[in-house]
Design an enzyme around this catalytic site. Structure first.
Site, mmCIF file in Angstrom:
data_model
loop_
_atom_site.group_PDB
_atom_site.id
_atom_site.type_symbol
_atom_site.label_atom_id
_atom_site.label_comp_id
_atom_site.label_asym_id
_atom_site.label_seq_id
_atom_site.Cartn_x
_atom_site.Cartn_y
_atom_site.Cartn_z
ATOM 1 N N HIS A 51 0.854 -1.193 0.000
ATOM 2 C CA HIS A 51 0.000 0.000 0.000
ATOM 3 C C HIS A 51 0.888 1.241 0.000
ATOM 4 O O HIS A 51 2.013 1.219 0.519
ATOM 5 C CB HIS A 51 -0.880 0.018 1.251
ATOM 6 C CG HIS A 51 -2.026 -0.939 1.200
ATOM 7 N ND1 HIS A 51 -3.246 -0.658 1.756
ATOM 8 C CD2 HIS A 51 -2.143 -2.172 0.666
ATOM 9 C CE1 HIS A 51 -4.067 -1.676 1.581
ATOM 10 N NE2 HIS A 51 -3.418 -2.616 0.915
ATOM 11 N N GLU A 53 0.833 3.948 1.743
ATOM 12 C CA GLU A 53 1.255 4.416 3.062
ATOM 13 C C GLU A 53 2.394 3.576 3.624
ATOM 14 O O GLU A 53 3.356 4.122 4.177
ATOM 15 C CB GLU A 53 0.077 4.364 4.052
ATOM 16 C CG GLU A 53 -1.096 5.229 3.664
ATOM 17 C CD GLU A 53 -2.186 4.498 2.882
ATOM 18 O OE1 GLU A 53 -3.365 4.835 3.051
ATOM 19 O OE2 GLU A 53 -1.841 3.581 2.085
ATOM 20 N N CYS A 81 -6.735 2.364 5.089
ATOM 21 C CA CYS A 81 -7.440 1.156 5.519
ATOM 22 C C CYS A 81 -6.998 0.809 6.942
ATOM 23 O O CYS A 81 -6.133 1.482 7.516
ATOM 24 C CB CYS A 81 -7.118 0.005 4.563
ATOM 25 S SG CYS A 81 -5.407 -0.578 4.706
ATOM 26 N N CYS A 84 -3.110 0.114 7.183
ATOM 27 C CA CYS A 84 -2.289 1.320 7.092
ATOM 28 C C CYS A 84 -2.499 2.229 8.297
ATOM 29 O O CYS A 84 -1.547 2.816 8.814
ATOM 30 C CB CYS A 84 -2.585 2.051 5.793
ATOM 31 S SG CYS A 84 -2.050 1.108 4.351
#
Length: 172
Positions: A51, A53, A81, A84
């Site tokens: 991801h 992040e 999410c 993260c």
């Protein structure tokens, strides 16, 4: 909060879109310098962990030389999410600036607010809706193109299957 950093996060998101990835971008800022950037690479790297992040946190931690990013601000185009958001809390990031919220999976206020749970030993300052329309547009444009591509692929598959069926000689 500085709009130039959200613009940089949007540039990162557009890199993801070019790869066919969901366009989410992130930058981490320390002392008015970007020390970590990331964009979604889940399909490219074939891992749930890629991801935007998390990739930005990894880079920022290398620059700082520590897992604690206590004086850093994260700019991210889409609400994080649960994974993260947890990593943001664990990294002790001071502030998160979010472009657009994610009602289906967001954990900075939409479904949960992991970033500001009093039960954790760290809470994150939160600013939302920064360049929201621009962040939404990057996502919306991507999904319009993706749906059209999927529709065309489905139509082409049907077409090739019907051609194969026509070409097969019948056995009598």
């Amino acid at each position: 909060m500085n709009l130039k950093y959200m613009k940089e996060a949007i540039k990162e998101a557009k890199k993801a879109a070019k790869l066919g990835e969901v366009p989410i971008g992130c930058v981490i800022v320390y002392q008015d310098k970007i020390i970590g950037k990331g964009y979604n690479k889940r399909n490219t790297k074939k891992t749930t962990l890629a991801h935007a992040e998390l990739l930005a946190i990894q880079k920022a931690s290398k620059v700082i030389g520590d897992w604690r990013l206590e004086e850093c601000t994260m700019y991210v185009t889409l609400e994080p999410c649960q994974m993260c958001a947890g990593a943001i809390v664990q990294a002790r990031i001071k502030e998160v600036v979010i472009g657009t919220m994610n009602p289906k999976a967001g954990c900075a206020g939409s479904i949960l607010n992991i970033l500001q749970m009093e039960e954790f030993n760290h809470q994150v300052e939160l600013i939302t809706g920064v360049m929201e329309e621009e962040c939404k547009k990057v996502l919306q444009d991507f999904f319009v193109i993706l749906r059209e591509r999927n529709r065309l692929e489905k139509a082409n598959k049907k077409k090739s299957e019907s051609i194969k069926n026509v070409e097969k000689p019948s056995i009598s």
